[in-house]
Motif scaffolding. Structure first.
Motif, PDB file in Angstrom:
ATOM      1  N   HIS A   1       0.796  -1.227   0.000  1.00 50.99           N
ATOM      2  CA  HIS A   1       0.000   0.000   0.000  1.00 50.99           C
ATOM      3  C   HIS A   1       0.832   1.283   0.000  1.00 50.99           C
ATOM      4  CE1 HIS A   1      -3.589   2.307   0.218  1.00 50.99           C
ATOM      5  NE2 HIS A   1      -4.344   1.293   0.579  1.00 50.99           N
ATOM      6  N   MET A   2       2.054   1.222   0.505  1.00 50.13           N
ATOM      7  CA  MET A   2       2.915   2.397   0.501  1.00 50.13           C
ATOM      8  C   MET A   2       4.358   1.934   0.347  1.00 50.13           C
ATOM      9  SD  MET A   2       3.330   5.356   3.434  1.00 50.13           S
ATOM     10  CE  MET A   2       4.628   6.599   3.321  1.00 50.13           C
ATOM     11  N   ALA A   3       5.127   2.664  -0.461  1.00 49.22           N
ATOM     12  CA  ALA A   3       6.543   2.357  -0.643  1.00 49.22           C
ATOM     13  C   ALA A   3       7.302   3.671  -0.581  1.00 49.22           C
ATOM     14  CB  ALA A   3       6.771   1.673  -1.989  1.00 49.22           C
ATOM     15  N   SER A   4       8.125   3.813   0.465  1.00 45.77           N
ATOM     16  CA  SER A   4       8.798   5.091   0.695  1.00 45.77           C
ATOM     17  C   SER A   4      10.275   4.871   0.994  1.00 45.77           C
ATOM     18  CB  SER A   4       8.130   5.816   1.867  1.00 45.77           C
ATOM     19  OG  SER A   4       8.738   7.066   2.101  1.00 45.77           O
ATOM     20  N   PHE A   5      11.107   5.800   0.516  1.00 46.27           N
ATOM     21  CA  PHE A   5      12.544   5.719   0.776  1.00 46.27           C
ATOM     22  C   PHE A   5      12.871   6.490   2.052  1.00 46.27           C
ATOM     23  CE2 PHE A   5      12.011   5.213  -3.794  1.00 46.27           C
ATOM     24  CZ  PHE A   5      12.811   4.113  -4.061  1.00 46.27           C
ATOM     25  N   ILE A   6      13.482   5.805   3.010  1.00 46.30           N
ATOM     26  CA  ILE A   6      13.916   6.444   4.251  1.00 46.30           C
ATOM     27  C   ILE A   6      15.413   6.197   4.377  1.00 46.30           C
ATOM     28  CG2 ILE A   6      13.667   6.550   6.751  1.00 46.30           C
ATOM     29  CD1 ILE A   6      10.817   5.529   6.439  1.00 46.30           C
ATOM     30  N   ASN A   7      16.198   7.262   4.173  1.00 46.85           N
ATOM     31  CA  ASN A   7      17.662   7.136   4.093  1.00 46.85           C
ATOM     32  C   ASN A   7      18.022   6.126   3.007  1.00 46.85           C
ATOM     33  OD1 ASN A   7      18.229   9.089   6.042  1.00 46.85           O
ATOM     34  ND2 ASN A   7      17.991   7.625   7.710  1.00 46.85           N
ATOM     35  N   ASP A   8      18.750   5.081   3.354  1.00 45.80           N
ATOM     36  CA  ASP A   8      19.171   4.111   2.331  1.00 45.80           C
ATOM     37  C   ASP A   8      18.226   2.923   2.224  1.00 45.80           C
ATOM     38  OD1 ASP A   8      21.437   5.620   1.752  1.00 45.80           O
ATOM     39  OD2 ASP A   8      22.581   4.668   3.356  1.00 45.80           O
ATOM     40  N   GLU A   9      17.108   3.004   2.906  1.00 44.60           N
ATOM     41  CA  GLU A   9      16.188   1.863   2.901  1.00 44.60           C
ATOM     42  C   GLU A   9      14.900   2.174   2.131  1.00 44.60           C
ATOM     43  OE1 GLU A   9      16.928  -0.980   6.637  1.00 44.60           O
ATOM     44  OE2 GLU A   9      15.729   0.781   7.105  1.00 44.60           O
ATOM     45  N   LEU A  10      14.322   1.120   1.596  1.00 43.39           N
ATOM     46  CA  LEU A  10      12.985   1.177   1.010  1.00 43.39           C
ATOM     47  C   LEU A  10      12.055   0.521   2.013  1.00 43.39           C
ATOM     48  CD1 LEU A  10      10.974   1.604  -1.359  1.00 43.39           C
ATOM     49  CD2 LEU A  10      11.665  -0.658  -2.188  1.00 43.39           C
ATOM     50  N   VAL A  11      11.045   1.258   2.463  1.00 38.68           N
ATOM     51  CA  VAL A  11      10.122   0.754   3.485  1.00 38.68           C
ATOM     52  C   VAL A  11       8.739   0.619   2.855  1.00 38.68           C
ATOM     53  CG1 VAL A  11       9.191   1.110   5.791  1.00 38.68           C
ATOM     54  CG2 VAL A  11      11.485   1.934   5.241  1.00 38.68           C
ATOM     55  N   VAL A  12       8.135  -0.553   3.033  1.00 36.91           N
ATOM     56  CA  VAL A  12       6.862  -0.862   2.366  1.00 36.91           C
ATOM     57  C   VAL A  12       5.843  -1.341   3.393  1.00 36.91           C
ATOM     58  CG1 VAL A  12       5.715  -2.253   0.600  1.00 36.91           C
ATOM     59  CG2 VAL A  12       8.111  -1.560   0.283  1.00 36.91           C
ATOM     60  N   SER A  13       4.670  -0.720   3.386  1.00 40.82           N
ATOM     61  CA  SER A  13       3.579  -1.236   4.223  1.00 40.82           C
ATOM     62  C   SER A  13       2.744  -2.195   3.382  1.00 40.82           C
ATOM     63  CB  SER A  13       2.700  -0.092   4.745  1.00 40.82           C
ATOM     64  OG  SER A  13       2.123   0.629   3.678  1.00 40.82           O
ATOM     65  N   ASP A  14       2.444  -3.359   3.949  1.00 39.61           N
ATOM     66  CA  ASP A  14       1.606  -4.339   3.264  1.00 39.61           C
ATOM     67  C   ASP A  14       0.353  -4.569   4.097  1.00 39.61           C
ATOM     68  OD1 ASP A  14       0.468  -6.854   2.238  1.00 39.61           O
ATOM     69  OD2 ASP A  14       2.284  -6.877   0.997  1.00 39.61           O
ATOM     70  N   LEU A  15      -0.756  -4.058   3.602  1.00 43.34           N
ATOM     71  CA  LEU A  15      -2.029  -4.109   4.327  1.00 43.34           C
ATOM     72  C   LEU A  15      -2.522  -5.540   4.495  1.00 43.34           C
ATOM     73  CD1 LEU A  15      -5.025  -1.746   3.921  1.00 43.34           C
ATOM     74  CD2 LEU A  15      -5.410  -4.173   3.565  1.00 43.34           C
ATOM     75  N   GLY A  16      -2.261  -6.384   3.505  1.00 39.99           N
ATOM     76  CA  GLY A  16      -2.747  -7.762   3.574  1.00 39.99           C
ATOM     77  C   GLY A  16      -1.931  -8.642   4.494  1.00 39.99           C
ATOM     78  N   LEU A  17      -0.632  -8.397   4.568  1.00 39.90           N
ATOM     79  CA  LEU A  17       0.254  -9.228   5.387  1.00 39.90           C
ATOM     80  C   LEU A  17       0.410  -8.711   6.811  1.00 39.90           C
ATOM     81  CD1 LEU A  17       3.158  -9.987   2.868  1.00 39.90           C
ATOM     82  CD2 LEU A  17       1.028 -11.251   3.230  1.00 39.90           C
ATOM     83  N   ASP A  18      -0.120  -7.506   7.099  1.00 38.89           N
ATOM     84  CA  ASP A  18       0.051  -6.868   8.415  1.00 38.89           C
ATOM     85  C   ASP A  18       1.534  -6.721   8.754  1.00 38.89           C
ATOM     86  OD1 ASP A  18      -2.716  -6.596   9.021  1.00 38.89           O
ATOM     87  OD2 ASP A  18      -2.786  -8.743   9.480  1.00 38.89           O
ATOM     88  N   ARG A  19       2.302  -6.272   7.773  1.00 36.31           N
ATOM     89  CA  ARG A  19       3.744  -6.119   7.933  1.00 36.31           C
ATOM     90  C   ARG A  19       4.216  -4.777   7.355  1.00 36.31           C
ATOM     91  NH1 ARG A  19       2.768 -10.254  10.314  1.00 36.31           N
ATOM     92  NH2 ARG A  19       3.925 -12.220  10.302  1.00 36.31           N
ATOM     93  N   ILE A  20       5.278  -4.254   7.961  1.00 34.43           N
ATOM     94  CA  ILE A  20       6.057  -3.191   7.348  1.00 34.43           C
ATOM     95  C   ILE A  20       7.368  -3.848   6.933  1.00 34.43           C
ATOM     96  CG2 ILE A  20       7.167  -0.944   7.637  1.00 34.43           C
ATOM     97  CD1 ILE A  20       4.190  -0.710   7.942  1.00 34.43           C
TER      98      ILE A  20
END
Length: 366
Positions: A172-191
């Motif tokens: 649902h969201m994919a954002s760059f934070i410093n050198d990392e790519l952080v992704v929220s997955d609504l279906g898996l209940d995971r970041i």
């Protein structure tokens, strides 16, 4: 002589009036709006926003494009990227279009497949050289190289469908934070967290953050120093806070976003911190409110300030203007954008104005 003086006075008056108008235009900000196009909208719209009055004017169609449900600028504001939230672009995929921004006009550069259906978010790296797209139905993320020539076609695909055999992935969201790519997955209940290696992204040392079963993490935001990460959960109407310790996020404090006496269904959408980091705001679709929390600068804990009606139905994305003085909310089902004055001291909101627009869902200041 009198005629000459009269003419001179008129000319001076016109010059002064013209300079006032030019000054007024200089003071105005430009707002771009992504929409769904099945309800009379034609794509991305542009408004002038007056920070003195809080009014939106001069609506124009900036780009004709299908379902631009999320738009994002490059850091230098020379490019704008817009997803088309569809599943019929090529091989049941959605698409992303790169635009060049020239004096606030959008000029199409190129369009690429997102390699997944119904893309719903665009993230751009601080360098502007990477663009990530979250595909909601596709359950994956596409990462592109970006340049003045638009987006490269050889995207890296990070597939979440392989991560769980019982749950259905919904990036649902994919954002760059410093050198990392952080992704929220609504279906898996995971970041999920990824770091750059060998020209692509691989799982980071802390590969994921786990949310409550059925929470449905949608969007997230970090504090200025990234000590705290806040996640808004669509399905159980909560905000979860993680604290960073020794470079990793740990612990979870959870806060309800809807009133305890609210009856009916409600689903969270978006969240943002105020520019000074003192207040956190989130939207509730169903209760149709903006929830307001005060942030403790030391602990990151949230204290409820209250909830404000969004003066519309189904609030999606919202934004805080560059001055921090106003909050603008896109109400998808009531077809309006509502402007609130923000009290910087208390965090509260006061209705100022509204404009009509079919199915607005994403607001970005230029």
């Amino acid at each position: 002589m009198k005629k000459k003086i009269g003419l001179f006075t008129i000319i001076i008056g016109l010059v002064i009036l013209n300079s006032c108008k030019v000054e007024e235009l200089k003071n105005e900000q430009v707002l771009f709006v992504g929409t769904y196009t099945d309800n009379g909208s034609e794509g991305i719209y542009k408004f002038n926003f007056n920070p003195d009055t809080g009014e939106l004017t001069n609506k124009t169609l900036a780009a004709k494009i299908k379902n631009p449900s999320y738009i994002a600028f490059s850091p230098d504001r020379n490019s704008l990227y817009a997803v088309s939230e569809v599943d019929d672009y090529k091989e049941n995929n959605g698409s992303i279009t790169a635009f060049n921004v020239k004096d606030t006009a959008l000029v199409k550069i190129n369009e690429q497949s997102t390699y997944g259906a119904n893309p719903c978010y665009v993230g751009v790296s601080d360098s502007g050289q990477l663009v990530a797209v979250a595909n909601y139905t596709g359950g994956n993320v596409a990462v592109y190289g970006a340049s003045v020539n638009g987006l490269n076609s050889d995207a890296q695909i990070i597939d979440h469908k392989l991560l769980d055999s019982t749950k259905k992935a919904h990036a649902h969201m994919a954002s760059f934070i410093n050198d990392e790519l952080v992704v929220s997955d609504l279906g898996l209940d995971r970041i999920k967290k990824y770091t750059q290696a060998n020209g692509g992204f691989v799982e980071s040392k802390q590969k994921e953050l786990i949310l409550a079963e059925g929470a449905g993490p949608r969007h997230f935001v970090t504090s200025a120093g990234e000590e705290f990460l806040y996640v808004i959960n669509e399905l159980n109407s909560t905000i979860t806070m993680f604290r960073k310790e020794a470079g990793k996020y740990h612990g979870k404090d959870t806060y309800a976003t809807v009133a305890s006496n609210f009856e009916g269904e409600s689903y969270c959408a978006d969240l943002h911190l105020s520019p000074d980091g003192k207040y956190l705001y989130g939207t509730n679709r169903g209760e149709n409110t903006m929830v307001i929390f005060k942030v403790d600068a030391t602990t990151g804990n949230l204290e409820l300030v209250g909830r404000e009606s969004v003066k519309g139905d189904w609030p999606r994305n919202f934004t805080i203007d560059p001055t921090g003085k106003y909050v603008l909310v896109a109400n998808q089902r009531s077809n309006n954008i509502v402007v609130f004055n923000r009290d910087a001291e208390n965090g509260t909101l006061r209705f100022v104005s509204q404009v009509d627009l079919p199915s607005p869902v994403c607001l970005k200041f230029y």
